[in-house]
Design an enzyme around this catalytic site. Structure first.
Site, PDB file in Angstrom:
ATOM      1  N   GLU A   1      27.100 -51.002  -6.520  1.00 55.94           N
ATOM      2  CA  GLU A   1      25.994 -51.307  -5.619  1.00 55.94           C
ATOM      3  C   GLU A   1      26.261 -52.601  -4.864  1.00 55.94           C
ATOM      4  OE1 GLU A   1      25.142 -48.330  -8.431  1.00 55.94           O
ATOM      5  OE2 GLU A   1      25.777 -50.378  -8.861  1.00 55.94           O
TER       6      GLU A   1
ATOM      7  N   HIS B   1      23.781 -71.820  -3.720  1.00 59.07           N
ATOM      8  CA  HIS B   1      25.122 -72.169  -3.238  1.00 59.07           C
ATOM      9  C   HIS B   1      25.687 -71.168  -2.241  1.00 59.07           C
ATOM     10  CE1 HIS B   1      26.336 -74.944  -6.834  1.00 59.07           C
ATOM     11  NE2 HIS B   1      25.184 -75.289  -6.274  1.00 59.07           N
TER      12      HIS B   1
END
Length: 172
Positions: free
Chosen positions: A76, A103
């Site tokens: 996925e 991040h």
């Protein structure tokens, strides 16, 4: 926030649970399928549609993220990452969910429906959705390198510290 969901048969239970939970939290949930259990379904179509919808929403200035779910979440994640402009992170803890946003400014999160409890996966998704991108220069710079490669196929230049050290040397 609008949250786009896509999965395969292994993610149906979590997708159903997330639809209810995220709606309770005030999110607008868009379900890209599947809608019935089919052990032979193919996840790419559902995950790609969810990721494409995130791109469209964000291009229109909407606050939008996505969640893709499968047995492990690996396929996925790969499917969502095929959509130009998407950074999809496979998460397996609160920390990886937080860092995917903080991040990496990931717009889609992948979770493995057979890897964790529904409670844990729900928490990972909630952490992901709640965490803002840090906007730190080093993270912005790295994401820009990924985006340029995604759009053009042009690799980032090697840093001076890596030049002449062997196989990493550019052959262009």
């Amino acid at each position: 926030m609008r949250v786009h969901l896509g999965c395969d048969h292994a993610g149906l239970d979590l997708k159903s649970h997330l639809t209810t939970r995220l709606t309770e939290l005030g999110h607008e949930v868009v379900d890209h399928g599947p809608f019935v259990y089919d052990a032979l379904d193919d996840y790419p179509v559902f995950c790609i549609r969810a990721a494409e919808a995130v791109v469209r929403d964000r291009e229109q200035g909407l606050d939008s993220l996505g969640v893709v779910i499968g047995g492990s979440g690996n396929g996925e994640q790969m499917a969502a990452n095929k959509v130009t402009g998407i950074r999809c992170a496979l998460v397996h803890s609160d920390e990886t969910a937080k860092l995917a946003r903080e991040h990496n400014d990931a717009q889609v999160v992948a979770v493995g429906g057979r890897m964790h409890s529904i409670e844990d996966m729900t928490r990972f998704v909630e952490v992901f959705l709640a965490e803002p991108f840090s906007d730190e220069e080093r993270h912005v710079r790295r994401i820009e390198q990924l985006d340029v490669y995604d759009r053009t196929g042009r690799r980032p230049p090697l840093p001076e510290s890596a030049r002449g050290l062997g196989p990493a040397e550019d052959q262009d």
